[in-house]
Write a protein that holds these residues in place. Sequence first.
Motif, PDB file in Angstrom:
ATOM      1  N   PRO A   1       0.954  -1.428   0.089  1.00 38.41           N
ATOM      2  CA  PRO A   1      -0.034   0.094   0.038  1.00 38.41           C
ATOM      3  C   PRO A   1       0.756   1.264   0.064  1.00 38.41           C
ATOM      4  O   PRO A   1       0.194   2.375  -0.060  1.00 38.41           O
ATOM      5  N   GLY A   2       2.127   1.008   0.361  1.00 38.02           N
ATOM      6  CA  GLY A   2       3.115   2.201   0.212  1.00 38.02           C
ATOM      7  C   GLY A   2       3.317   2.642  -1.396  1.00 38.02           C
ATOM      8  O   GLY A   2       4.213   3.659  -1.419  1.00 38.02           O
ATOM      9  N   SER A   3       3.026   1.888  -2.266  1.00 35.42           N
ATOM     10  CA  SER A   3       3.428   2.310  -3.622  1.00 35.42           C
ATOM     11  C   SER A   3       2.540   2.880  -4.287  1.00 35.42           C
ATOM     12  O   SER A   3       1.404   2.637  -4.351  1.00 35.42           O
ATOM     13  N   PHE A   4       3.155   4.141  -4.783  1.00 40.27           N
ATOM     14  CA  PHE A   4       2.377   4.808  -5.711  1.00 40.27           C
ATOM     15  C   PHE A   4       2.149   4.417  -7.012  1.00 40.27           C
ATOM     16  O   PHE A   4       3.076   4.858  -7.949  1.00 40.27           O
ATOM     17  N   THR A   5       1.577   3.430  -7.492  1.00 37.63           N
ATOM     18  CA  THR A   5       1.869   2.411  -8.541  1.00 37.63           C
ATOM     19  C   THR A   5       1.605   3.378  -9.850  1.00 37.63           C
ATOM     20  O   THR A   5       0.574   4.094 -10.154  1.00 37.63           O
ATOM     21  N   GLN A   6       2.638   3.357 -10.573  1.00 41.03           N
ATOM     22  CA  GLN A   6       2.664   4.176 -11.727  1.00 41.03           C
ATOM     23  C   GLN A   6       2.786   3.206 -13.147  1.00 41.03           C
ATOM     24  O   GLN A   6       2.350   3.496 -14.162  1.00 41.03           O
ATOM     25  N   GLY A   7       3.363   2.045 -13.007  1.00 43.49           N
ATOM     26  CA  GLY A   7       3.661   0.886 -14.290  1.00 43.49           C
ATOM     27  C   GLY A   7       3.649  -0.266 -13.462  1.00 43.49           C
ATOM     28  O   GLY A   7       4.206  -0.478 -12.527  1.00 43.49           O
ATOM     29  N   LEU A   8       3.327  -1.268 -14.501  1.00 45.69           N
ATOM     30  CA  LEU A   8       3.333  -2.789 -13.735  1.00 45.69           C
ATOM     31  C   LEU A   8       3.582  -3.560 -15.099  1.00 45.69           C
ATOM     32  O   LEU A   8       2.930  -3.394 -16.164  1.00 45.69           O
ATOM     33  N   GLU A   9       4.628  -4.505 -14.811  1.00 42.70           N
ATOM     34  CA  GLU A   9       4.799  -5.488 -15.819  1.00 42.70           C
ATOM     35  C   GLU A   9       4.896  -6.881 -15.259  1.00 42.70           C
ATOM     36  O   GLU A   9       5.489  -6.943 -14.130  1.00 42.70           O
ATOM     37  N   VAL A  10       4.791  -8.073 -15.702  1.00 44.09           N
ATOM     38  CA  VAL A  10       5.119  -9.470 -15.678  1.00 44.09           C
ATOM     39  C   VAL A  10       6.222  -9.962 -16.297  1.00 44.09           C
ATOM     40  O   VAL A  10       5.939  -9.927 -17.697  1.00 44.09           O
ATOM     41  N   ALA A  11       7.323 -10.525 -15.939  1.00 48.43           N
ATOM     42  CA  ALA A  11       8.368 -11.153 -16.544  1.00 48.43           C
ATOM     43  C   ALA A  11       8.943 -12.158 -15.899  1.00 48.43           C
ATOM     44  O   ALA A  11       8.855 -12.539 -14.728  1.00 48.43           O
ATOM     45  N   GLU A  12       9.790 -12.783 -16.392  1.00 52.43           N
ATOM     46  CA  GLU A  12      10.700 -14.048 -15.817  1.00 52.43           C
ATOM     47  C   GLU A  12      12.076 -13.364 -15.681  1.00 52.43           C
ATOM     48  O   GLU A  12      12.765 -12.594 -16.376  1.00 52.43           O
ATOM     49  N   HIS A  13      12.430 -13.325 -14.267  1.00 47.00           N
ATOM     50  CA  HIS A  13      13.772 -13.045 -13.854  1.00 47.00           C
ATOM     51  C   HIS A  13      14.650 -14.253 -13.604  1.00 47.00           C
ATOM     52  O   HIS A  13      14.212 -14.987 -13.059  1.00 47.00           O
ATOM     53  N   PRO A  14      15.972 -14.131 -14.053  1.00 43.71           N
ATOM     54  CA  PRO A  14      16.735 -15.368 -13.666  1.00 43.71           C
ATOM     55  C   PRO A  14      17.020 -15.667 -12.430  1.00 43.71           C
ATOM     56  O   PRO A  14      17.511 -16.764 -12.236  1.00 43.71           O
ATOM     57  N   GLU A  15      16.836 -14.938 -11.424  1.00 41.14           N
ATOM     58  CA  GLU A  15      17.037 -15.343  -9.766  1.00 41.14           C
ATOM     59  C   GLU A  15      15.864 -15.434  -9.196  1.00 41.14           C
ATOM     60  O   GLU A  15      15.642 -16.478  -8.503  1.00 41.14           O
ATOM     61  N   PHE A  16      14.760 -14.586  -9.595  1.00 41.07           N
ATOM     62  CA  PHE A  16      13.615 -14.595  -8.834  1.00 41.07           C
ATOM     63  C   PHE A  16      12.337 -15.286  -9.487  1.00 41.07           C
ATOM     64  O   PHE A  16      11.417 -15.562  -8.879  1.00 41.07           O
ATOM     65  N   GLY A  17      12.613 -15.807 -10.653  1.00 38.28           N
ATOM     66  CA  GLY A  17      11.488 -16.353 -11.284  1.00 38.28           C
ATOM     67  C   GLY A  17      10.232 -15.477 -11.851  1.00 38.28           C
ATOM     68  O   GLY A  17      10.637 -14.287 -12.362  1.00 38.28           O
ATOM     69  N   THR A  18       9.276 -15.765 -12.151  1.00 48.93           N
ATOM     70  CA  THR A  18       8.245 -14.780 -12.379  1.00 48.93           C
ATOM     71  C   THR A  18       7.852 -13.788 -11.486  1.00 48.93           C
ATOM     72  O   THR A  18       7.598 -13.992 -10.125  1.00 48.93           O
ATOM     73  N   VAL A  19       8.159 -12.650 -11.941  1.00 49.18           N
ATOM     74  CA  VAL A  19       8.115 -11.362 -10.950  1.00 49.18           C
ATOM     75  C   VAL A  19       7.177 -10.131 -11.808  1.00 49.18           C
ATOM     76  O   VAL A  19       6.831 -10.255 -12.806  1.00 49.18           O
ATOM     77  N   PHE A  20       6.655  -9.576 -10.913  1.00 48.20           N
ATOM     78  CA  PHE A  20       6.229  -8.138 -11.273  1.00 48.20           C
ATOM     79  C   PHE A  20       7.378  -7.147 -11.238  1.00 48.20           C
ATOM     80  O   PHE A  20       8.104  -7.161 -10.517  1.00 48.20           O
ATOM     81  N   TYR A  21       7.502  -6.203 -12.432  1.00 44.58           N
ATOM     82  CA  TYR A  21       8.395  -5.221 -12.303  1.00 44.58           C
ATOM     83  C   TYR A  21       7.392  -3.796 -12.202  1.00 44.58           C
ATOM     84  O   TYR A  21       6.236  -3.879 -12.850  1.00 44.58           O
TER      85      TYR A  21
END
Length: 288
Positions: free
Chosen positions: A59-79
Amino acid sequence: MFDEKRATRRGLAFGAAGLFALSACGTGDAAAEERVTVPEDAEVEQLRVEVLDTFDHDPGSFTQGLEVAEHPEFGTVFYESAGLYGESDARIVDPGTGEVLASQDLPADLFAEGLTLTDTDLWQITWQEGAALRRDPVTLDVVETVAYEGEGWGICSLDQFTAPKVAEAGTQLIMSDGSSTLTFRDPVTFAPNGTVEVTLDGEPVSQINELECVGGQVWANLWLTDQIVRIDPATGEVGAVVDAAGLLSAEDSPGADVLNGIAAGPDEGTFYVTGKHWPKLFLVRFVP
């Protein structure tokens, strides 16, 4: 919640008393003023939101943009790009828990807006500072800063796009600036390649904010509203309007600002949506 963008755009017409009154009214009245209306004879789909799943969101995030992708360390993530002066960052988020796995702060004089991924880069734009940050999507480190003219609101990446209004065929970044104009940009240099005017039944649609490119179409949040529109990037015509009202429960609504943040979901026709300072993120489908 009364954010700085709203203060700047709307506050010029008010004195101190007017600004206080506007901030006190919350987002509901403002959203009602800005909603687009579909004429009865318009060939535009009118859709609603079907919630498929619900997740925790910072709830502290003033969300401006959102993406879903694969990260080599964390797997599926939101950017995620979070805004406000002195609070802006780019972050990598665990989709299941909302935990921030990594983040990079922006300088205090930059107000972060939308972000998007290409095959090699993470582009993050800023509101009034005319700075696009090209980041390493693995580390979030800034690789390059590119200057552009005008405001930055939302951005997405559209693969293999060809249209008469665009100077070059191929992958294009599409960027909004709060007006009815979308600007096409080169995904490597960020140079502008053309523009298109967004219209609904022949009338311009402004306040276009966060963008998501999927299936050859652009889905866009309309700032200050609970609506999302589907735009044909070749013509600028709005083909669908989504009423996304009522996603947050009464318990989760206090302190939350407007709907903002849209990303393609795991299955065709599904999307993740959230908002500024929302404690929840939703996996949804848009249905008649």
